[in-house]
Write an enzyme that holds these catalytic residues in place. Structure first.
Site, short mmCIF file in Angstrom:
data_model
loop_
_atom_site.label_atom_id
_atom_site.label_comp_id
_atom_site.label_asym_id
_atom_site.label_seq_id
_atom_site.Cartn_x
_atom_site.Cartn_y
_atom_site.Cartn_z
N LYS A 85 -97.74 -39.08 -63.62
CA LYS A 85 -99.28 -38.87 -64.99
C LYS A 85 -100.39 -39.60 -64.58
O LYS A 85 -101.39 -39.01 -64.35
CB LYS A 85 -99.31 -38.35 -65.58
CG LYS A 85 -98.19 -37.15 -66.38
CD LYS A 85 -98.15 -36.58 -66.50
CE LYS A 85 -97.51 -34.94 -66.45
NZ LYS A 85 -98.32 -33.53 -66.07
N GLU A 107 -104.86 -33.00 -74.03
CA GLU A 107 -103.90 -31.73 -74.33
C GLU A 107 -102.29 -32.22 -73.21
O GLU A 107 -102.59 -33.15 -72.59
CB GLU A 107 -103.59 -30.07 -73.23
CG GLU A 107 -102.67 -30.25 -72.12
CD GLU A 107 -103.91 -30.68 -70.74
OE1 GLU A 107 -104.75 -31.24 -71.07
OE2 GLU A 107 -103.12 -31.23 -70.22
N SER A 376 -90.34 -37.63 -60.69
CA SER A 376 -91.67 -37.32 -61.45
C SER A 376 -91.85 -38.58 -62.57
O SER A 376 -92.81 -38.46 -62.77
CB SER A 376 -91.86 -35.99 -61.97
OG SER A 376 -90.96 -35.55 -62.66
C1 LIG Z 1 -92.28 -36.43 -66.39
C2 LIG Z 1 -93.18 -35.23 -65.35
N1 LIG Z 1 -92.06 -34.69 -64.79
C3 LIG Z 1 -92.89 -33.52 -64.61
C4 LIG Z 1 -93.91 -32.88 -65.76
C5 LIG Z 1 -94.38 -31.64 -65.13
O1 LIG Z 1 -95.91 -31.88 -64.83
P1 LIG Z 1 -96.84 -31.44 -63.63
O2 LIG Z 1 -95.67 -30.25 -63.09
O3 LIG Z 1 -97.63 -30.91 -64.07
O4 LIG Z 1 -95.59 -32.23 -62.98
C6 LIG Z 1 -94.69 -33.67 -66.52
C7 LIG Z 1 -95.55 -33.19 -67.53
O5 LIG Z 1 -95.32 -33.74 -68.66
C8 LIG Z 1 -93.80 -35.00 -66.90
O6 LIG Z 1 -94.18 -36.00 -68.08
#
Ligand SMILES: Cc1ncc(COP(=O)(O)O)c(C=O)c1O
Length: 411
Positions: A85, A107, A376
Site C-alpha cells: 500500500k 477509505e 503483498s
Molecule cells: C496486505 C494486503 N494485501 C492485499 C490487499 C488487497 O488489496 P489489493 O487487491 O488492492 O492489493 C490488502 C488490502 O488492504 C492488504 O492490506
C-alpha cells in the site's frame, strides 16, 4: 478505446459536482506521467523511505518441502508500514503536493491502506481523515490505533455491511463537500478513471523490480506469478512486469471465504455470483443479486472483502490473460502455518491466499520451473485474527489477563 476503459470495463461515473476535481486530478496525473523526473523522484523517495527495491527471496525450504517448482517470494511486506500500500500512497502524496492541496481522505478495509495514508500524511504534513467500516474497525483495532497515533482522524462507517464498500461511499461523500483543499487517496486499482490506471502505475514498481530480479536469480522468466486479489492493486503491480511475456501465466487468487459455493466469500471472477454492474464510479464485475443489490461479502482477510474488482483485471480475466482462483479461510490458515514453519516468514492473511494456490500447484511442476508469489504484506497486523483462528490458548490467557488489569484500573 475510450480513455479510462479496459475493454468494456472502467469509465468514470461521477457526480456533476466532482467533474472539475477529476479534471484537475487527470491533469496532474497526465503531467506527472509525462515528466521523467517525477518517476525518478518517486523511485528515490521509495528507496529512501520505504526500503525499495524490496528483495525477491528464494524460498528454498518451502520449495524442497513441496518437491516441485522453485518458489520465489516478492517481499512487499518489507515496505515501510508492512505492505505494498505504501507504493500507491507515497505516489499520490507527491501528486497532492503538486496540486497544492493540504488535506487527504481515504477509505480502508484491512487498515493497511489507512495506516499507509496516515503515514504519508504525517510525512508530507497533510491533514488526514480515514473512513473505515465499523466491522473492520473491530477486526483491525491495532491498525486503528496506529492511524490515530499517526495523527489521522478515523471515522467508523455504520452503513450497509460496515466494510470497505461502505467506507468508499462515505469517502466520496466527504470529497464532494471539500473538493478545494482535499484529495481522496483511493487505495486500490478501482473507482472512476484515472484511479485504476494511476494506482496501477504506482504499483508497477513491484513488477519492474521483480522482472529484473527473477532474470538475475533464475536466468529466465518465471513460469507462473501468483497474487491475491482484493481490489487488485498488488496483483496489477506485479503482473505488469510480465504482461507482455506470453510464457508467464498470471494467477489471481480471490477470497473463497467459507467456499465459493456458499454465500460467504468475495470471489468475483471465480464462481458465479458476480455480474457486470456500475457502482462506486466505475463498471466492473460486482457481487450482486438479480435486482442489482450488492451482496454482503466475507473473508478472513479484511483486505480481500470487497464486492468489486479492478476493471483492468476484469478485462484481463475476460481475455484469458489472468487465471482466477479462490482460496478458503481454512486453506489460508494452513498455508500460513506452512510458510511460517518452513521459511520463518509471516504473510498477511491477504497474501496467504496467493500462497494457497502456489502451494497447490508447485508440487506438480518441474524442479527446473520457477514461480513468484507476491507477498503483498506482513501478518503482524493480523495477530488477533490469526490467534483466534488457531484458537491459541496462551494468547487467550494473555488477552483475559490484560482485560482483567484494565477492569481493575477502571474500578
Ligand atoms: C496486505 C494486503 N494485501 C492485499 C490487499 C488487497 O488489496 P489489493 O487487491 O488492492 O492489493 C490488502 C488490502 O488492504 C492488504 O492490506
Amino acid at each position: 478505446m475510450k480513455k479510462g476503459y479496459f475493454g468494456q470495463w472502467g469509465g468514470a461515473f461521477i457526480p456533476e459536482v466532482l467533474h472539475q476535481t477529476f479534471e484537475e486530478l487527470n491533469r496532474a496525473y497526465e503531467d506527472a506521467r509525462a515528466d521523467a523526473n517525477f518517476w525518478k523522484e518517486y523511485v528515490a523517495l521509495m528507496g529512501n523511505y520505504s526500503c525499495r527495491p524490496t528483495p525477491l527471496t528464494f524460498a528454498e525450504n518451502l520449495s524442497d518441502h513441496l518437491g516441485g517448482a522453485r518458489i520465489y517470494i516478492k517481499r512487499e511486506d518489507l515496505n515501510h508500514t508492512g505492505a505494498h500500500k505504501a507504493n500507491n500512497v507515497m505516489g499520490q502524496g507527491l501528486l497532492v503536493r503538486r496540486m497544492g492541496k493540504k488535506r487527504v481522505i481515504a477509505e480502508t478495509g484491512a487498515g493497511q491502506h489507512g495506516v499507509a495514508t496516515a503515514t504519508m500524511a504525517a510525512r508530507f504534513g497533510f491533514e488526514c481523515t480515514i473512513y473505515m467500516g465499523e466491522e473492520d474497525v473491530a477486526r483491525q483495532r491495532p491498525n486503528v490505533f496506529w492511524m490515530e497515533k499517526l495523527g489521522a482522524t478515523v471515522i467508523p462507517v455504520t452503513d450497509g455491511a460496515r466494510t470497505l464498500k461502505d467506507a468508499i461511499n462515505e469517502a466520496f461523500r466527504d470529497w464532494v463537500t471539500r473538493m478545494d483543499d482535499t484529495h481522496y487517496v483511493l487505495g486500490t486499482v478501482c473507482g472512476p478513471h484515472p484511479f485504476p490506471e494511476m494506482v496501477a502505475w504506482f504499483q508497477s514498481i513491484i513488477g519492474q523490480e521483480a522482472r529484473k530480479q527473477i532474470l538475475a536469480q533464475h536466468g529466465r522468466m518465471p513460469d507462473r506469478v501468483y497474487a491475491c486479489v482484493g481490489g487488485g492493486s498488488n496483483a496489477m503491480g506485479i503482473f505488469q512486469g510480465f504482461l507482455d511475456e506470453d510464457v508467464v501465466e498470471l494467477v489471481g487468487v480471490e477470497a473463497g471465504g467459507k467456499g465459493v459455493d456458499t454465500d460467504m466469500h468475495a470471489a468475483r471472477m471465480k464462481g458465479d455470483r458476480a455480474a457486470p454492474g456500475v457502482a462506486q464510479g466505475y463498471k466492473t464485475m460486482f457481487l450482486q443479486d438479480s435486482d442489482g443489490q450488492m451482496l454482503d461479502t466475507h473473508s478472513i482477510a479484511a483486505g480481500l472483502d470487497y464486492v468489486g474488482i479492478s476493471p483492468i483485471l476484469a478485462d484481463l480475466g475476460e481475455k484469458g490473460r489472468v487465471r482466477f482462483e479462490a482460496a478458503t479461510d481454512e486453506e489460508v490458515m494452513e498455508a500460513l502455518s506452512l510458510t511460517m514453519r518452513t521459511e520463518g516468514i509471516i504473510p498477511a492473511l491477504e497474501s496467504a491466499h496467493a500462497f494457497v494456490q502456489a502451494i497447490r500447484e508447485a508440487p506438480s511442476m518441474g524442479r527446473d520451473q520457477a514461480i513468484i508469489i507476491n507477498m503483498s504484506g506482513r501478518g503482524d497486523k493480523d495477530i488477533f485474527t490469526i490467534a483466534h483462528a488457531f484458537d491459541d490458548p496462551s494468547w487467550k490467557e494473555f488477552i483475559i489477563g490484560r482485560a482483567e488489569e484494565y477492569k481493575k484500573d477502571r474500578s
